[in-house]
Motif scaffolding. Structure first.
Motif, mmCIF file in Angstrom:
data_model
loop_
_atom_site.group_PDB
_atom_site.id
_atom_site.type_symbol
_atom_site.label_atom_id
_atom_site.label_comp_id
_atom_site.label_asym_id
_atom_site.label_seq_id
_atom_site.Cartn_x
_atom_site.Cartn_y
_atom_site.Cartn_z
ATOM 1 N N UNK A 280 2.449 10.755 -8.492
ATOM 2 C CA UNK A 280 2.190 12.005 -7.783
ATOM 3 C C UNK A 280 2.616 13.144 -8.696
ATOM 4 N N UNK A 281 1.769 14.154 -8.774
ATOM 5 C CA UNK A 281 2.087 15.333 -9.569
ATOM 6 C C UNK A 281 2.804 16.353 -8.696
ATOM 7 N N UNK A 282 3.823 16.973 -9.242
ATOM 8 C CA UNK A 282 4.606 17.971 -8.509
ATOM 9 C C UNK A 282 4.522 19.292 -9.251
ATOM 10 N N UNK A 283 4.006 20.329 -8.580
ATOM 11 C CA UNK A 283 4.055 21.683 -9.113
ATOM 12 C C UNK A 283 5.384 22.263 -8.639
ATOM 13 N N UNK A 284 6.231 22.685 -9.556
ATOM 14 C CA UNK A 284 7.558 23.170 -9.162
ATOM 15 C C UNK A 284 7.585 24.668 -8.892
ATOM 16 N N UNK A 285 6.791 25.422 -9.653
ATOM 17 C CA UNK A 285 6.776 26.876 -9.485
ATOM 18 C C UNK A 285 5.496 27.442 -10.074
ATOM 19 N N UNK A 286 5.161 28.670 -9.685
ATOM 20 C CA UNK A 286 3.944 29.309 -10.183
ATOM 21 C C UNK A 286 4.098 29.645 -11.661
ATOM 22 N N UNK B 108 12.516 25.725 -8.636
ATOM 23 C CA UNK B 108 11.361 25.666 -7.741
ATOM 24 C C UNK B 108 11.205 27.006 -7.037
ATOM 25 N N UNK B 109 9.996 27.279 -6.582
ATOM 26 C CA UNK B 109 9.765 28.470 -5.772
ATOM 27 C C UNK B 109 8.789 28.127 -4.653
ATOM 28 N N UNK B 110 8.287 29.150 -3.961
ATOM 29 C CA UNK B 110 7.436 28.940 -2.783
ATOM 30 C C UNK B 110 6.092 28.285 -3.104
ATOM 31 N N UNK B 111 5.714 28.212 -4.369
ATOM 32 C CA UNK B 111 4.437 27.596 -4.717
ATOM 33 C C UNK B 111 4.567 26.104 -5.028
ATOM 34 N N UNK C 275 0.857 -1.190 0.000
ATOM 35 C CA UNK C 275 0.000 0.000 0.000
ATOM 36 C C UNK C 275 0.888 1.234 0.000
ATOM 37 N N UNK C 276 0.568 2.192 -0.881
ATOM 38 C CA UNK C 276 1.324 3.445 -0.963
ATOM 39 C C UNK C 276 0.426 4.549 -0.408
ATOM 40 N N UNK C 277 0.492 4.720 0.891
ATOM 41 C CA UNK C 277 -0.431 5.619 1.582
ATOM 42 C C UNK C 277 0.029 7.069 1.534
ATOM 43 N N UNK C 278 -0.933 7.952 1.678
ATOM 44 C CA UNK C 278 -0.644 9.372 1.807
ATOM 45 C C UNK C 278 -0.058 10.005 0.560
ATOM 46 N N UNK C 279 0.981 10.783 0.784
ATOM 47 C CA UNK C 279 1.641 11.513 -0.292
ATOM 48 C C UNK C 279 3.142 11.413 -0.098
ATOM 49 N N UNK C 280 3.920 11.606 -1.155
ATOM 50 C CA UNK C 280 5.370 11.574 -0.971
ATOM 51 C C UNK C 280 5.844 12.864 -0.304
ATOM 52 N N UNK C 281 6.729 12.726 0.657
ATOM 53 C CA UNK C 281 7.374 13.907 1.241
ATOM 54 C C UNK C 281 8.614 14.175 0.403
ATOM 55 N N UNK C 282 8.723 15.405 -0.102
ATOM 56 C CA UNK C 282 9.810 15.756 -1.008
ATOM 57 C C UNK C 282 10.716 16.803 -0.390
ATOM 58 N N UNK C 283 12.006 16.595 -0.529
ATOM 59 C CA UNK C 283 12.986 17.604 -0.131
ATOM 60 C C UNK C 283 13.818 17.945 -1.359
ATOM 61 N N UNK C 284 13.582 19.142 -1.877
ATOM 62 C CA UNK C 284 14.347 19.633 -3.023
ATOM 63 C C UNK C 284 15.592 20.344 -2.504
ATOM 64 N N UNK C 285 16.767 19.874 -2.897
ATOM 65 C CA UNK C 285 18.025 20.502 -2.475
ATOM 66 C C UNK C 285 18.474 19.992 -1.121
ATOM 67 N N UNK D 159 7.645 33.085 -4.717
ATOM 68 C CA UNK D 159 8.839 33.771 -4.199
ATOM 69 C C UNK D 159 9.930 32.748 -3.870
ATOM 70 N N UNK D 160 11.096 33.250 -3.534
ATOM 71 C CA UNK D 160 12.238 32.424 -3.136
ATOM 72 C C UNK D 160 12.599 31.384 -4.203
ATOM 73 N N UNK D 161 12.545 31.780 -5.469
ATOM 74 C CA UNK D 161 12.880 30.866 -6.555
ATOM 75 C C UNK D 161 14.352 30.507 -6.570
ATOM 76 N N UNK D 162 14.640 29.259 -6.887
ATOM 77 C CA UNK D 162 16.035 28.816 -6.955
ATOM 78 C C UNK D 162 16.127 27.546 -7.788
ATOM 79 N N UNK D 163 17.311 27.282 -8.275
ATOM 80 C CA UNK D 163 17.566 26.045 -9.010
ATOM 81 C C UNK D 163 18.131 25.036 -8.027
#
Length: 194
Positions: A133-139, A175-178, A94-104, A145-149
């Motif tokens: 899982x779909x990932x929104x990386x930036x607006x 990625x940014x704050x969104x 079972x793949x419960x919940x959502x993936x926790x992602x740490x970028x950088x 805000x706080x955009x970075x590579x």
């Protein structure tokens, strides 16, 4: 031969034929029901072997060390990635919940989830099956805000303390704050609809 004798003979033949037909139908139905029961027993036996124990134990969470992850860019929607998790274990999980992602490497917190994307039930993956899982990386409108590579992504899944590094497409992503992530979905379109 009298008319009465003729009618009696015809009636006896008709009744005999009816009795034979009913007997044949009964035997066929009984045989089919028995055969169906055997098929159902075989299917249940196979299901227990593939899904875990025959004692009806619940299906456990997927093991991060037996799950294969990949990330790919998608054309639509813009500024999105698709995270795929494939069950590499020999049993259902079972793949419960959502993936926790740490970028950088310097990420202080995990990427927030999109609560509205929560499915009615957690995906259950047979060996070789995938969830998304779909990932929104930036607006898309640049309002984040706080955009970075960033050039690394660490993924954590429910039921596991450790994370695993997943290679980003092209080696880096903006990625940014969104930035947000969906809950696990069984369908790619559902994962990318948020």
């Amino acid at each position: 031969m009298s008319v009465t004798a003729y009618r009696r003979g015809r009636t006896v033949r008709t009744v005999s034929a009816s009795v034979l037909a009913v007997t044949a139908l009964t035997l066929t139905t009984a045989f089919s029901a028995g055969e169906g029961a055997d098929s159902r027993a075989d299917a249940a036996s196979l299901g227990n072997t593939a899904g875990g124990s025959s004692k009806g134990e619940p299906i456990g969470d997927c093991d991060i060390n037996k799950t294969v992850f990949s990330v790919q860019k998608v054309e639509r929607p813009v500024n999105h990635l698709l995270l795929t998790a494939t069950n590499g274990a020999g049993v259902d999980c079972r793949l419960a919940g959502f993936p926790s992602l740490k970028f950088g490497r310097d990420a202080q917190a995990a990427t927030p989830q999109i609560e509205e994307s929560k499915p009615q039930s957690a995906p259950v993956l047979a060996p070789g099956e995938s969830a998304y899982a779909g990932i929104t990386t930036s607006a898309a409108d640049g309002s984040g805000s706080h955009g970075r590579v960033v050039n690394s992504l660490e993924v954590f899944i429910e039921g596991n303390e450790d994370g695993t590094d997943v290679e980003l497409p092209g080696g880096s992503v903006f990625i940014d704050s969104s930035a947000k992530v969906t809950y696990w979905q069984t369908d790619v379109e559902d994962a990318l609809s948020w």
